[in-house]
Design a protein around this motif. Structure first.
Motif, PDB file in Angstrom:
ATOM      1  N   GLN A 172       0.802  -1.142  -0.041  1.00  8.67           N
ATOM      2  CA  GLN A 172      -0.042  -0.031   0.030  1.00  8.67           C
ATOM      3  C   GLN A 172       0.830   1.405  -0.119  1.00  8.67           C
ATOM      4  O   GLN A 172       0.586   2.141  -0.682  1.00  8.67           O
ATOM      5  N   ASN A 173       1.898   1.302   0.883  1.00 11.54           N
ATOM      6  CA  ASN A 173       2.783   2.667   0.733  1.00 11.54           C
ATOM      7  C   ASN A 173       3.570   2.757  -0.403  1.00 11.54           C
ATOM      8  O   ASN A 173       3.589   3.945  -1.000  1.00 11.54           O
ATOM      9  N   PHE A 174       3.968   1.703  -1.106  1.00 11.83           N
ATOM     10  CA  PHE A 174       4.610   1.638  -2.431  1.00 11.83           C
ATOM     11  C   PHE A 174       3.550   2.493  -3.584  1.00 11.83           C
ATOM     12  O   PHE A 174       4.189   3.214  -4.170  1.00 11.83           O
ATOM     13  N   ILE A 175       2.407   1.989  -3.640  1.00 11.64           N
ATOM     14  CA  ILE A 175       1.482   2.646  -4.513  1.00 11.64           C
ATOM     15  C   ILE A 175       1.167   3.925  -3.980  1.00 11.64           C
ATOM     16  O   ILE A 175       1.061   4.862  -4.974  1.00 11.64           O
ATOM     17  N   ASP A 176       1.110   4.430  -3.006  1.00 13.26           N
ATOM     18  CA  ASP A 176       0.725   5.509  -2.432  1.00 13.26           C
ATOM     19  C   ASP A 176       2.059   6.478  -2.859  1.00 13.26           C
ATOM     20  O   ASP A 176       1.828   7.589  -3.267  1.00 13.26           O
TER      21      ASP A 176
ATOM     22  N   GLN B  20      -5.376   1.243  -0.962  1.00 11.03           N
ATOM     23  CA  GLN B  20      -6.027   0.451   0.039  1.00 11.03           C
ATOM     24  C   GLN B  20      -6.712  -0.528  -0.392  1.00 11.03           C
ATOM     25  O   GLN B  20      -6.821  -1.835   0.418  1.00 11.03           O
ATOM     26  N   LEU B  21      -7.594  -0.472  -1.493  1.00  4.10           N
ATOM     27  CA  LEU B  21      -8.244  -1.786  -2.357  1.00  4.10           C
ATOM     28  C   LEU B  21      -7.101  -2.963  -2.389  1.00  4.10           C
ATOM     29  O   LEU B  21      -7.217  -3.986  -2.141  1.00  4.10           O
ATOM     30  N   ILE B  22      -5.920  -2.443  -2.675  1.00 10.95           N
ATOM     31  CA  ILE B  22      -4.876  -3.526  -3.320  1.00 10.95           C
ATOM     32  C   ILE B  22      -4.527  -3.999  -1.852  1.00 10.95           C
ATOM     33  O   ILE B  22      -4.352  -5.595  -1.676  1.00 10.95           O
ATOM     34  N   ALA B  23      -4.294  -3.332  -0.869  1.00 14.67           N
ATOM     35  CA  ALA B  23      -4.000  -3.848   0.484  1.00 14.67           C
ATOM     36  C   ALA B  23      -4.891  -4.730   1.161  1.00 14.67           C
ATOM     37  O   ALA B  23      -4.730  -6.062   1.748  1.00 14.67           O
ATOM     38  N   PHE B  24      -6.202  -4.154   0.891  1.00 17.89           N
ATOM     39  CA  PHE B  24      -7.359  -5.081   1.220  1.00 17.89           C
ATOM     40  C   PHE B  24      -7.481  -6.405   0.831  1.00 17.89           C
ATOM     41  O   PHE B  24      -7.462  -7.383   1.358  1.00 17.89           O
ATOM     42  N   VAL B  25      -7.305  -6.616  -0.580  1.00 17.65           N
ATOM     43  CA  VAL B  25      -7.200  -7.723  -1.114  1.00 17.65           C
ATOM     44  C   VAL B  25      -6.104  -8.632  -0.751  1.00 17.65           C
ATOM     45  O   VAL B  25      -6.262  -9.868  -0.520  1.00 17.65           O
ATOM     46  N   MET B  26      -4.783  -8.147  -0.346  1.00 15.43           N
ATOM     47  CA  MET B  26      -3.695  -9.115  -0.015  1.00 15.43           C
ATOM     48  C   MET B  26      -4.079  -9.449   1.203  1.00 15.43           C
ATOM     49  O   MET B  26      -3.728 -10.630   1.737  1.00 15.43           O
ATOM     50  N   TYR B  27      -4.487  -8.539   2.394  1.00 16.40           N
ATOM     51  CA  TYR B  27      -4.938  -9.007   3.607  1.00 16.40           C
ATOM     52  C   TYR B  27      -5.997 -10.065   3.724  1.00 16.40           C
ATOM     53  O   TYR B  27      -5.974 -11.224   4.383  1.00 16.40           O
ATOM     54  N   LEU B  28      -6.894  -9.865   2.509  1.00  9.27           N
ATOM     55  CA  LEU B  28      -8.100 -10.816   2.506  1.00  9.27           C
ATOM     56  C   LEU B  28      -7.356 -12.393   2.132  1.00  9.27           C
ATOM     57  O   LEU B  28      -7.892 -13.312   2.765  1.00  9.27           O
ATOM     58  N   ASN B  29      -6.450 -12.198   1.379  1.00  6.65           N
ATOM     59  CA  ASN B  29      -6.129 -13.614   0.893  1.00  6.65           C
ATOM     60  C   ASN B  29      -5.041 -14.104   2.089  1.00  6.65           C
ATOM     61  O   ASN B  29      -4.959 -15.499   2.105  1.00  6.65           O
ATOM     62  N   CYS B  30      -4.635 -13.191   2.992  1.00 10.05           N
ATOM     63  CA  CYS B  30      -3.666 -13.692   3.999  1.00 10.05           C
ATOM     64  C   CYS B  30      -4.931 -14.315   5.188  1.00 10.05           C
ATOM     65  O   CYS B  30      -4.606 -15.560   5.517  1.00 10.05           O
ATOM     66  N   LEU B  31      -6.057 -13.732   5.044  1.00 11.83           N
ATOM     67  CA  LEU B  31      -7.194 -14.386   6.012  1.00 11.83           C
ATOM     68  C   LEU B  31      -7.350 -15.736   5.531  1.00 11.83           C
ATOM     69  O   LEU B  31      -7.516 -16.534   6.309  1.00 11.83           O
ATOM     70  N   VAL B  32      -7.737 -15.614   4.199  1.00 14.60           N
ATOM     71  CA  VAL B  32      -8.160 -17.023   3.718  1.00 14.60           C
ATOM     72  C   VAL B  32      -7.353 -18.065   3.593  1.00 14.60           C
ATOM     73  O   VAL B  32      -7.441 -19.327   4.224  1.00 14.60           O
ATOM     74  N   GLY B  33      -5.914 -17.696   3.531  1.00 17.53           N
ATOM     75  CA  GLY B  33      -4.689 -18.634   3.621  1.00 17.53           C
ATOM     76  C   GLY B  33      -4.614 -19.120   5.028  1.00 17.53           C
ATOM     77  O   GLY B  33      -4.454 -20.320   5.435  1.00 17.53           O
ATOM     78  N   SER B  34      -4.839 -18.309   5.977  1.00 15.60           N
ATOM     79  CA  SER B  34      -4.936 -18.680   7.428  1.00 15.60           C
ATOM     80  C   SER B  34      -5.968 -19.596   7.831  1.00 15.60           C
ATOM     81  O   SER B  34      -5.679 -20.510   8.656  1.00 15.60           O
TER      82      SER B  34
END
Length: 584
Positions: free
Chosen positions: A41-45, A271-285
């Protein structure tokens, strides 16, 4: 729950430090994994606002490499702890088997034990990795949820609802898969038992043209395995496809609703990109958590089957009642059956009923009678392979149930009916416990047992000769004489022999009979036999029928008052006459 905790305790025992390192490295690795979406997210910002992002890129590279390095170290530790756990489980299984009653062991097919030792014990290695997976998935899942809530609670609510449907489906759909996995393992066990039976009975199958029937039997097992395997594969494919579809739907819904919020200005693209990445982390967990639970269930199933051996009657023969650890170790011993009855586990009837007889020191006692009369059961009791259901077996007035089993068996020499040898050399079979007999002692024992040459090999060459698996490279008579030599080497106080001359020719049998007469001063001999030549040379004979003593006495007494003994004598005389006619 208590069984799971016991399993974890046994698996972790002695590896607390390694487990601590695994948990610590896992926590650090998951922290790095949670940091990556934020750095993205910081990189995109930074890119959107024209800010240099070299530091962010550097941190991303560090987190990726660090995560990979920690994961590698973790896998090495898990492999070490897991293999140690498997080794301990196998060692315990082997110890349990070797300290258990032979009668209890023989009540199961050998393939059943092979499956426990190879299949179930290997499942134990998954205990520590499953614990690690569950803990790490909880850390990653909680961290992902917190990050998703912070980014946008509304998008999180929608995506989490769809994800929960996918997870619920996966949990429900995976239940029948476990039963199919169990069925597949059961069919594999049948195959192992069937193949071992085929290999053991290959001569019989060939002699009676029964190979076709055995082929049909094994083919049927293979068809069952094929059917179960296909069923499992089909259900696994359907499960994977459905789970993948639901996961894709969850991702699409998240992207569409997230994009909608971006267009409405409620969240930005980073934020959308970060959200998708975190969601993938959640599904993976969540996926990792369910995988850890499944792995733990498999380990529990394997552990339960290993413990089943204890419930099946496999227990240490040196129970608390065996308090006598020192017994006389020189000279012939007296053995007595005092009102002994025996009922094997699982049987409704008694195999032996109220037996009373004595084997006097330095005498030959013969157990004779029809097949199935109970002779081998008496041998099993004397060897303490089984315990009396009623009454006592005594050696020198001490109940053998109170004598330490190792001390007791040092006083007993044993020649079994099947004359089974261990895979290896003649030398290794003469000294299976590694007592270190000298070459001269071994050759003397072989000489007394009337086997000084096999296939032209004598002396040390004979001792170093391979006997094959279970002695299959030797004839039945050769195996029987090596078994006798093995028993003689131990210099036992009581020599127990189950049909000791059943595979011997007449000349060799006569030599063995004379040997038994010579051994009177060294040991007490108890033998079961159908041979009149051995029965007539005994000092005392016990006639068994249907588990009861119908007569006993000296051969002279039995010749006068026992119809069965006279029949045995007449049958033997008839055999001698036929032999003379054939020779002439």
């Amino acid at each position: 729950m208590s069984e799971t905790l016991e399993l974890i305790r046994r698996s972790v025992g002695g590896h607390v430090r390694a487990l601590s390192l695994i948990i610590f490295s896992g926590m650090v690795a998951q922290a790095l994994a949670l940091l990556q979406p934020k750095l993205g997210q910081n990189f995109i910002d930074e890119a959107q606002h024209g800010i240099p992002s070299s530091q962010t890129v550097f941190l991303m590279i560090v987190t990726i490499i660090g995560y990979a390095a920690l994961n590698f170290a973790q896998q090495l530790l898990l492999a070490r702890v897991g293999e140690d756990g498997t080794f301990q489980a196998r060692e315990q299984t082997i110890r349990t088997l070797l300290h258990s009653s032979p009668a209890a062991i023989k009540s199961r097919p050998s393939g059943w034990y092979s499956q426990r030792l190879t299949g179930d014990a290997s499942l134990i290695k998954g205990v520590v990795s499953s614990v690690s997976a569950i803990l790490q998935s909880l850390i990653l899942g909680i961290g992902s949820c917190a990050a998703l809530l912070i980014i946008n609670i509304n998008v999180f609510a929608v995506s989490f609802s769809v994800t929960c449907v996918s997870i619920f489906f996966s949990a429900i759909a995976s239940i029948p898969l476990r039963s199919w996995q169990w069925r597949l393992q059961e069919t594999a066990t049948k195959m192992i038992v069937g193949v071992e039976e085929m290999a053991t009975a290959s001569n019989i199958l060939a002699a009676f043209n029964a190979t076709g029937r055995m082929r049909d039997k094994l083919t049927e097992y293979a068809k069952q395995s094929q059917s179960v395997g296909y069923g499992l594969s089909a259900r696994s494919a359907a499960f994977s496809s459905a789970s993948g579809l639901l996961t894709q739907i969850a991702n699409i819904v998240t992207l569409l609703y997230g994009a909608y919020n971006v267009t409405r200005g409620k969240m930005d693209f980073a934020q959308l990109i970060a959200f998708v990445m975190y969601l993938n982390c959640l599904v993976g967990s969540i996926s990792r958590f369910s995988g850890g639970i499944g792995q733990m269930q498999q380990a529990r199933a394997g552990y339960s089957r290993l413990r089943e051996m204890q419930n099946h009657g496999l227990s240490d023969q040196n129970g608390p009642s065996r308090t006598v650890t020192h017994i006389e170790n020189k000279g012939p011993a007296k053995l007595e059956f005092r009102d002994v009855s025996l009922r094997y586990p699982g049987e409704n009837h008694f195999s032996l009923s109220h037996l009373n007889f004595r084997a006097e020191p330095g005498k030959i006692t013969a157990l004779i009678g029809e097949s199935g009369g109970g002779k081998t059961s008496c041998i099993n009791l004397i060897e303490s392979f089984v315990k009396p259901s009623e009454g006592s077996v005594l050696m020198d007035e001490k109940s053998i149930a109170e004598i330490n089993i190792d001390a007791y068996r040092k006083s007993i020499g044993y020649v079994d009916q099947d004359s089974i040898l261990l895979t290896g050399t003649v030398r290794e079979n003469l000294d299976p416990s590694g007592k270190g007999y000298s070459v001269d002692e071994m050759l003397e024992a072989l000489g007394r047992a009337c086997i000084t040459s096999v296939s032209g090999k004598t002396g040390i060459d004979l001792l170093d000769m391979k006997v094959g698996e279970q002695g299959r490279l030797l004839s039945g008579g050769q195996r029987q004489r090596i078994s006798l030599a093995r028993a003689l080497l131990a210099k036992p106080r009581i020599l127990v022999l189950d049909e000791p001359t059943s595979s011997l020719d007449g000349v060799t049998e006569e030599s063995i009979r004379l040997l038994f007469n010579e051994l009177r001063e060294e040991t007490t001999i108890i033998l079961s036999t159908h041979r009149f030549s051995l029965a007539s040379s005994s000092d005392w004979a016990v006639i068994l029928k249907q588990g009861r003593i119908v007569n006993q006495g000296t051969p002279r007494d039995l010749s006068a008052n026992s119809p069965y003994y006279r029949y045995l004598a007449e049958s033997w005389k008839g055999k001698d006459c036929r032999t003379e006619q054939t020779t002439a």
